[in-house]
Design a protein around this motif. Structure first.
Motif, PDB file in Angstrom:
ATOM      1  N   TRP A 173       0.869  -1.183   0.000  1.00 43.56           N
ATOM      2  CA  TRP A 173       0.000   0.000   0.000  1.00 43.56           C
ATOM      3  C   TRP A 173       0.907   1.234   0.000  1.00 43.56           C
ATOM      4  CZ3 TRP A 173      -5.143   0.216  -0.731  1.00 43.56           C
ATOM      5  CH2 TRP A 173      -5.910  -0.930  -0.499  1.00 43.56           C
ATOM      6  N   MET A 199      -2.054  -4.746   8.019  1.00 38.97           N
ATOM      7  CA  MET A 199      -2.282  -5.217   6.658  1.00 38.97           C
ATOM      8  C   MET A 199      -2.439  -6.724   6.680  1.00 38.97           C
ATOM      9  SD  MET A 199       0.029  -4.533   3.285  1.00 38.97           S
ATOM     10  CE  MET A 199      -0.521  -5.037   1.651  1.00 38.97           C
ATOM     11  N   LEU A 227      -6.139  -3.096   4.246  1.00 34.15           N
ATOM     12  CA  LEU A 227      -5.385  -2.180   5.077  1.00 34.15           C
ATOM     13  C   LEU A 227      -6.356  -1.631   6.116  1.00 34.15           C
ATOM     14  CD1 LEU A 227      -2.592  -0.792   5.468  1.00 34.15           C
ATOM     15  CD2 LEU A 227      -3.545   1.156   4.209  1.00 34.15           C
ATOM     16  N   CYS A 269      -2.937   0.384  -3.957  1.00 38.66           N
ATOM     17  CA  CYS A 269      -2.324  -0.916  -3.722  1.00 38.66           C
ATOM     18  C   CYS A 269      -1.506  -1.289  -4.956  1.00 38.66           C
ATOM     19  CB  CYS A 269      -3.339  -1.989  -3.388  1.00 38.66           C
ATOM     20  SG  CYS A 269      -4.370  -2.535  -4.747  1.00 38.66           S
TER      21      CYS A 269
END
Length: 123
Positions: free
Chosen positions: A36, A70, A81, A96
């Protein structure tokens, strides 16, 4: 090719929580580590979190440690997330990405990217 679609962004007050999801399609999802990243207006894209493809170990940017977690569900081809104790400085577009690397934080190492989802944290 791997297609990634983020969801779950929105507007939240400081101290609140959001959970972002990233659904993957295309090549075998569990062959990839996932990350992320986020990008605020006028700033460079920055690393937020990474989860490995092998043991689902995670690493986080210092700015989110202890607040974000995560996870991945290989059966659903999805990564998540979880963002808690959100701060106004967490406001950004969150992306992402998929990569063939371990604990990688450099966005240039990621091969596939989603379109992003906006997270706005009000004070």
């Amino acid at each position: 090719q791997v297609q990634l679609v983020e969801s779950g962004g929105g507007l939240v007050q400081a101290g609140g929580s959001l959970r972002l999801s990233c659904a993957a399609s295309g090549r075998t999802f569990n062959n990839y580590a996932m990350g992320w990243f986020r990008q605020a207006p006028g700033k460079e894209r920055e690393f937020v979190a990474h989860i490995s493809r092998s043991d689902s170990s995670t690493n986080f940017a210092d700015s989110v440690k202890g607040r974000f977690t995560m996870s991945r569900d290989n059966a659903k081809n999805t990564v998540y997330l979880q963002m808690n104790s959100l701060k106004p400085e967490d406001t950004a577009v969150y992306y992402c990405a998929a990569a063939n690397c371990y604990r990688c934080t450099n966005p240039r190492l990621y091969d596939y990217w989603g379109q992003g989802t906006q997270v706005t944290v009000s004070s």
